[in-house]
Enzyme design. Structure first.
Site, PDB file in Angstrom:
ATOM      1  N   HIS A 242       0.848  -1.062   0.037  1.00 31.54           N
ATOM      2  CA  HIS A 242       0.097   0.060  -0.028  1.00 31.54           C
ATOM      3  C   HIS A 242       0.832   1.431  -0.026  1.00 31.54           C
ATOM      4  O   HIS A 242       1.912   1.219   0.570  1.00 31.54           O
ATOM      5  CB  HIS A 242      -1.017  -0.065   1.113  1.00 31.54           C
ATOM      6  CG  HIS A 242      -2.053   1.138   1.222  1.00 31.54           C
ATOM      7  ND1 HIS A 242      -3.014   1.186   0.345  1.00 31.54           N
ATOM      8  CD2 HIS A 242      -1.924   2.227   1.873  1.00 31.54           C
ATOM      9  CE1 HIS A 242      -3.545   2.307   0.696  1.00 31.54           C
ATOM     10  NE2 HIS A 242      -2.948   2.977   1.500  1.00 31.54           N
TER      11      HIS A 242
ATOM     12  N   THR B 160      -6.030  -8.818   5.844  1.00 32.23           N
ATOM     13  CA  THR B 160      -6.954  -9.223   6.762  1.00 32.23           C
ATOM     14  C   THR B 160      -8.375  -8.400   6.154  1.00 32.23           C
ATOM     15  O   THR B 160      -8.282  -7.699   5.087  1.00 32.23           O
ATOM     16  CB  THR B 160      -6.868  -8.879   8.151  1.00 32.23           C
ATOM     17  OG1 THR B 160      -6.776  -7.565   8.175  1.00 32.23           O
ATOM     18  CG2 THR B 160      -5.576  -9.331   8.696  1.00 32.23           C
TER      19      THR B 160
HETATM   20  C1  GAR Z   1       1.411   0.420  -6.168  1.00 39.70           C
HETATM   21  O1  GAR Z   1       1.746   1.827  -6.057  1.00 39.70           O
HETATM   22  C2  GAR Z   1       0.812   0.140  -5.355  1.00 39.70           C
HETATM   23  O2  GAR Z   1       1.305   0.507  -3.940  1.00 39.70           O
HETATM   24  C3  GAR Z   1      -0.791   0.538  -5.311  1.00 39.70           C
HETATM   25  O3  GAR Z   1      -1.029   0.393  -6.753  1.00 39.70           O
HETATM   26  C4  GAR Z   1       0.300   0.881  -7.401  1.00 39.70           C
HETATM   27  C5  GAR Z   1       0.505  -0.240  -8.377  1.00 39.70           C
HETATM   28  O4  GAR Z   1       1.571  -0.112  -9.475  1.00 39.70           O
HETATM   29  N1  GAR Z   1      -1.425  -0.232  -4.471  1.00 39.70           N
HETATM   30  C6  GAR Z   1      -2.657   0.348  -4.020  1.00 39.70           C
HETATM   31  O5  GAR Z   1      -3.022   1.473  -4.231  1.00 39.70           O
HETATM   32  C7  GAR Z   1      -3.347  -0.666  -2.923  1.00 39.70           C
HETATM   33  N2  GAR Z   1      -4.195   0.150  -2.323  1.00 39.70           N
HETATM   34  P1  GAR Z   1       1.963  -1.106 -10.287  1.00 39.70           P
HETATM   35  O6  GAR Z   1       0.883  -1.738 -11.136  1.00 39.70           O
HETATM   36  O7  GAR Z   1       3.097  -0.541 -11.165  1.00 39.70           O
HETATM   37  O8  GAR Z   1       2.625  -2.340  -9.385  1.00 39.70           O
END
Ligand code: GAR
Length: 230
Positions: free
Chosen positions: A123, A155
């Site tokens: 996250h 969770t």
């Molecule tokens: C990442 O920055 C991740 O932390 C976020 O989405 C992005 C995906 O990037 N996740 C969330 O916001 C989940 N709540 P990616 O597709 O380039 O890995």
């Protein structure tokens, strides 16, 4: 790196990992790169599931011949039906670990319970700050001097499972959301492969809603990557 955060560079546990994506897949790419560089403790990326047909991460999986499947959530009548289909397809890959890498769907309690203790998420915030969306904009808006990313066990509480590891980056006064997001992603690409490697080595466990590293309880904000990384 101190002994708590040490990870083997060439373990061979054969941990089977399924990665769930919705977008560009840069975190998936970091895991692919780590596997190729033999820094994933022998963990194998055995499947990628996307809920979006056009997710850029699908091409990254194809490029290195990782099997993938797309289940478009819009094709399902309910969240329960979609999660049941996901579970069926994921279990066909017999995973030891399910890795949410930019997977932008809320999961049903049944799905979460099925993978309890063997599903992790990344996250883009220093949890418990800013669960949910638009984390970079919220950090800038609040005038935070620090922002970052957290890996945690999943969770039923949204972005609320026990933290595993957290990395922080500075926020500069002229940062835009995009620039800050990119700075955070740089550390995401370090801490996520590290966490997968720890799990593959059997160092990382979740019991009764708490995360442990080498049997030692991890503090509420996770291991501190900045203090311990090389
Ligand atoms: C990442 O920055 C991740 O932390 C976020 O989405 C992005 C995906 O990037 N996740 C969330 O916001 C989940 N709540 P990616 O597709 O380039 O890995």
């Amino acid at each position: 790196m101190n002994s708590d955060l040490e990870s083997s560079t060439n373990g061979n546990s054969g941990c089977r990992v399924v990665v769930l994506i919705s977008g560009g897949g840069t975190n998936l790419q970091a895991l692919i790169d780590a596997a190729q560089q033999d820094t994933l403790a022998g963990a194998q990326l055995v499947g990628v599931l996307s809920n979006r047909p056009n997710a850029g991460g699908l091409a990254r999986a194809a490029q290195v011949s990782i099997p993938s499947i797309t289940l478009n959530h819009q094709d399902y009548a309910s969240r329960e039906a979609f999660d049941a289909a996901m579970l069926h397809n994921i279990d066909a890959w017999q995973p030891d670990l399910v890795v949410l890498a930019g997977f932008m769907r809320i999961l049903t309690p049944e799905f979460v319970a099925h993978y309890e203790g063997r599903m992790i998420n990344i996250h883009p915030s220093l949890l418990p700050k800013y669960p949910g969306l638009h984390t970079h904009a919220r950090a800038i808006e609040a005038g935070d001097r620090e922002h970052g990313a957290t890996v945690h066990f999943v969770t039923t509480e949204l972005d609320g499972g026990p933290a595993i590891v957290q990395a922080s980056v500075p926020v500069h006064s002229d940062d835009t959301e995009a620039i800050l997001a990119q700075r955070v992603q740089t550390v995401e690409h370090q801490i996520y492969p590290a966490a997968v490697a720890w799990f593959a080595q059997g160092l990382l466990t979740m019991r009764s809603g708490r995360a442990y590293m080498r049997g030692k309880l991890i503090g509420s904000t996770g291991l501190n990557w900045n203090e311990s990384a090389p």
